[in-house]
Design an enzyme around this catalytic site. Structure first.
Site, PDB file in Angstrom:
ATOM      1  N   ASN A  12     -16.509  39.641 -40.481  1.00  0.00           N
ATOM      2  CA  ASN A  12     -16.275  41.075 -40.414  1.00  0.00           C
ATOM      3  C   ASN A  12     -16.461  41.584 -41.846  1.00  0.00           C
ATOM      4  OD1 ASN A  12     -14.988  43.587 -40.403  1.00  0.00           O
ATOM      5  ND2 ASN A  12     -12.934  42.713 -40.106  1.00  0.00           N
ATOM      6  N   LYS A  14     -15.806  44.457 -42.928  1.00  0.00           N
ATOM      7  CA  LYS A  14     -14.796  45.491 -43.227  1.00  0.00           C
ATOM      8  C   LYS A  14     -15.460  46.722 -43.855  1.00  0.00           C
ATOM      9  CE  LYS A  14     -11.271  41.983 -43.494  1.00  0.00           C
ATOM     10  NZ  LYS A  14      -9.958  41.564 -43.961  1.00  0.00           N
ATOM     11  N   HIS A 100      -8.155  44.381 -34.729  1.00  0.00           N
ATOM     12  CA  HIS A 100      -7.994  43.686 -36.009  1.00  0.00           C
ATOM     13  C   HIS A 100      -6.678  44.151 -36.640  1.00  0.00           C
ATOM     14  CE1 HIS A 100      -8.470  42.773 -40.276  1.00  0.00           C
ATOM     15  NE2 HIS A 100      -9.204  41.763 -39.852  1.00  0.00           N
ATOM     16  N   GLU A 102      -5.876  45.176 -39.415  1.00  0.00           N
ATOM     17  CA  GLU A 102      -5.928  46.416 -40.203  1.00  0.00           C
ATOM     18  C   GLU A 102      -5.963  47.646 -39.292  1.00  0.00           C
ATOM     19  OE1 GLU A 102      -9.213  45.050 -42.602  1.00  0.00           O
ATOM     20  OE2 GLU A 102      -7.867  43.522 -43.397  1.00  0.00           O
ATOM     21  N   GLU A 172      -5.429  35.696 -35.877  1.00  0.00           N
ATOM     22  CA  GLU A 172      -5.424  35.969 -37.311  1.00  0.00           C
ATOM     23  C   GLU A 172      -4.014  36.377 -37.730  1.00  0.00           C
ATOM     24  OE1 GLU A 172      -9.487  37.212 -38.834  1.00  0.00           O
ATOM     25  OE2 GLU A 172      -8.844  38.906 -37.641  1.00  0.00           O
ATOM     26  N   GLY A 178      -6.721  38.482 -46.072  1.00  0.00           N
ATOM     27  CA  GLY A 178      -7.009  39.309 -47.240  1.00  0.00           C
ATOM     28  C   GLY A 178      -6.573  38.721 -48.568  1.00  0.00           C
ATOM     29  N   SER A 219      -7.999  34.013 -44.484  1.00  0.00           N
ATOM     30  CA  SER A 219      -8.215  33.186 -45.684  1.00  0.00           C
ATOM     31  C   SER A 219      -8.944  31.872 -45.396  1.00  0.00           C
ATOM     32  CB  SER A 219      -6.888  32.910 -46.401  1.00  0.00           C
ATOM     33  OG  SER A 219      -6.361  34.104 -46.927  1.00  0.00           O
TER      34      SER A 219
HETATM   35  P1  PGA Z   1     -10.140  37.039 -45.000  1.00  0.00           P
HETATM   36  O1  PGA Z   1     -10.217  38.102 -43.804  1.00  0.00           O
HETATM   37  O2  PGA Z   1     -10.949  35.831 -44.590  1.00  0.00           O
HETATM   38  O3  PGA Z   1     -10.714  37.735 -46.172  1.00  0.00           O
HETATM   39  O4  PGA Z   1      -8.688  36.678 -45.171  1.00  0.00           O
HETATM   40  C1  PGA Z   1     -10.084  37.694 -42.482  1.00  0.00           C
HETATM   41  C2  PGA Z   1     -10.149  38.849 -41.539  1.00  0.00           C
HETATM   42  O5  PGA Z   1      -9.635  39.927 -41.831  1.00  0.00           O
HETATM   43  O6  PGA Z   1     -10.726  38.718 -40.447  1.00  0.00           O
END
Ligand code: PGA
Length: 260
Positions: A12, A14, A100, A102, A172, A178, A219
């Site tokens: 993704n 983002k 997601h 977020e 997740e 993040g 991560s």
């Molecule tokens: P990240 O993001 O791998 O940067 O932790 C994962 C995600 O938001 O799907």
């Protein structure tokens, strides 16, 4: 072919990468991974809305599926700022990311909203990639399993067994995502993926529930990707930061493919 004969690897983007950057990233990723047998790998990229049009013109759909980061649950109407499933289909988009963390925690989306989006995606032949995960606080209260089961049961409410054959799920944990995230340990991820699998079997029966692709995200990096992919019930990885450089993503893909 059973869906789980493949490994699912995707990213993704983002709110990163403009149109030119997205196109060059996709071209690079296609080139770097073109020799990998796609009967064993489902590779997907989810760019920003403004890059989707250009991305769809430059990507080889046989190599990379494109997804959208969000979608309205109605086909058209007075929904300022929203994007219709019809608009996504016009571009050849195959996947819609739904819920997601977020979207849930910054934009305030609820399980009921995610459920409407899941149904809308299914109605339009799009693959709903439903994201679920507990917050740090929920984890500290020992509520992780309840949260995951609730997100699945509410998010997939009313989905038939037949429709469930087109769903993907990403686990997740919010605390793992993040720049401030800490990846889940293999042991923790294994335990939660088992819970999720059990819930899917409970909802859709053994045959269908056991065949729904379950991706881990939060991560993921070159260092932990191999361990995670060796875990039973982890059928793929949903990656953010570590996949945004095509060469780095290729290394993760090659590593994972070498053990499958
Ligand atoms: P990240 O993001 O791998 O940067 O932790 C994962 C995600 O938001 O799907």
């Amino acid at each position: 072919m059973a869906r789980l004969d493949k490994v699912y690897l995707g990213t993704n983007l983002k709110m990163y990468k403009n149109i030119a950057q997205t196109v060059s990233y996709l071209k690079e990723l296609c080139e770097l991974t073109k020799d990998i047998d796609r009967s064993k790998l489902e590779l997907f990229v989810i760019p920003s809305y403004t890059s989707l049009d250009a991305a769809s013109k430059h990507v080889d759909f046989n190599l990379i599926k494109l997804g959208a980061q969000n979608m309205a649950w109605e086909d058209e109407g007075q929904f300022t700022g929203e994007i219709s499933p019809l608009m996504l289909k016009e571009l050849g988009i195959k996947i819609v990311e739904i819920g997601h963390s977020e979207r849930r925690h910054i934009m305030g989306e609820t399980d009921e909203m995610e459920n409407k989006k899941v149904h809308c995606a299914l109605r339009h032949g799009l693959i709903p990639l439903l994201c679920i995960g507990e917050t740090d606080e929920q984890k500290s209260f020992g509520l992780s399993d309840e949260v995951l089961r609730t997100q699945l049961k509410r998010g997939l409410h009313g989905v038939s067994r037949e429709q469930a054959e087109r769903i993907w799920i990403a686990y997740e944990p919010v605390w793992a995502i993040g720049v401030n995230g800490k990846p889940a340990s293999g042991e923790y991820a294994a335990e939660k993926h088992r819970k999720i699998r059990d819930t899917l079997v409970e909802l859709f029966g053994h045959e269908t529930g056991s065949d729904i692709p379950l991706l881990y995200g939060g991560s993921v990096n070159l260092g932990n990707s191999m361990e995670l992919m060796q875990i039973h019930n982890i059928n793929g990885l949903f990656i953010g930061r570590s996949a945004w450089d095509a060469h780095q993503f290729q290394k993760i893909i090659n590593n994972v493919m070498s053990i499958t």
